[in-house]
Design an enzyme around this catalytic site. Sequence first.
Site, PDB file in Angstrom:
ATOM      1  NE  ARG A  66      10.405  -6.895   5.890  1.00 58.98           N
ATOM      2  CZ  ARG A  66       8.902  -6.505   5.653  1.00 58.98           C
ATOM      3  NH1 ARG A  66       8.574  -5.416   4.936  1.00 58.98           N
ATOM      4  NH2 ARG A  66       9.055  -5.810   7.282  1.00 58.98           N
ATOM      5  NE  ARG A 116      12.853  -4.061  10.421  1.00 62.62           N
ATOM      6  CZ  ARG A 116      12.611  -3.287  10.046  1.00 62.62           C
ATOM      7  NH1 ARG A 116      13.023  -2.320   9.373  1.00 62.62           N
ATOM      8  NH2 ARG A 116      11.117  -2.997   9.043  1.00 62.62           N
ATOM      9  NE  ARG A 158      -5.017   2.045  13.305  1.00 58.97           N
ATOM     10  CZ  ARG A 158      -3.573   2.341  12.566  1.00 58.97           C
ATOM     11  NH1 ARG A 158      -3.960   3.693  11.687  1.00 58.97           N
ATOM     12  NH2 ARG A 158      -2.980   1.572  12.706  1.00 58.97           N
ATOM     13  NE  ARG A 194       3.138  -4.570  12.014  1.00 60.45           N
ATOM     14  CZ  ARG A 194       3.794  -4.856  10.875  1.00 60.45           C
ATOM     15  NH1 ARG A 194       4.968  -5.499  10.910  1.00 60.45           N
ATOM     16  NH2 ARG A 194       3.903  -4.265  10.466  1.00 60.45           N
ATOM     17  CE  LYS A 247      -2.248   0.772   3.561  1.00 57.66           C
ATOM     18  NZ  LYS A 247      -2.324   2.015   5.069  1.00 57.66           N
TER      19      LYS A 247
END
Length: 219
Positions: A131, A164, A92, A175, A18
């Site tokens: 990642r 990370r 939200r 999340r 996004k």
Amino acid sequence: MSVKPLHIIFFGPPGSGKGTQSAKLVQDFQLTHISTGDALRKEIRAGTELGERVKHIMEAGKLVDDDTIMEIVKSAIEKAGPNGFILDGIPRTIGQAQALDKILVEIGLPITHVPFLNVTRDVLKERICGRLFHPGSGRVYHRLYKPPKVEMTDDVTGEPLVVRKDDTEEVFDQRMKEYDATFEPVLKYYSEKNLLHTITGDEMSIEEIYDSLKNHLQQ
Ligand code: AMP
């Protein structure tokens, strides 16, 4: 590009792309990008009273109260340029969605488009959890899509790469759980108003997604 002013709410889970798509839209359509998360982080950096108030809430990953958020959004929309705006990270809650409707009717700038860049969970997980970072330079690799020449080693310096803390499966699942709990009802709100336009990005390149978005915005 000349089109009618665009008043966009852009939805999409973390890792959906996004951010990349928003940046392209802002540039091509000369839109004002309004991110409540960015605005709040700016207040914290500037050490304002508002910043002090929201700092702990944000650090705990909780939602800032609707009144504060609506104040920020209203003032940002009033300052937006003539070509329109993209709202990012807001609304939200249903309360925010309703308050936003009210503000936009008052200022005469109703929402024109609500794109939702959807990416299935497995693909998101693969993207985020694969990642690899080089802490010294910020260079980003990916185990599958952009592997370093030597395993877990930075191509330029030969230094070790790291995963990370946020990019582990456990944090990803947490999340996503939060994302669903927060955004699902809001997506439903716009779906019921026949404004939601879903683009499923799994098999599409950045350019293909962008073309699809542009098509939608020009309708
Ligand atoms: P973001 O950068 O959009 O992920 O937002 C970072 C943090 O800012 C969130 O975890 C919330 O604490 C706060 N925040 C941003 N936008 C909102 C919103 N619309 N409503 C409530 N809290 C928000």
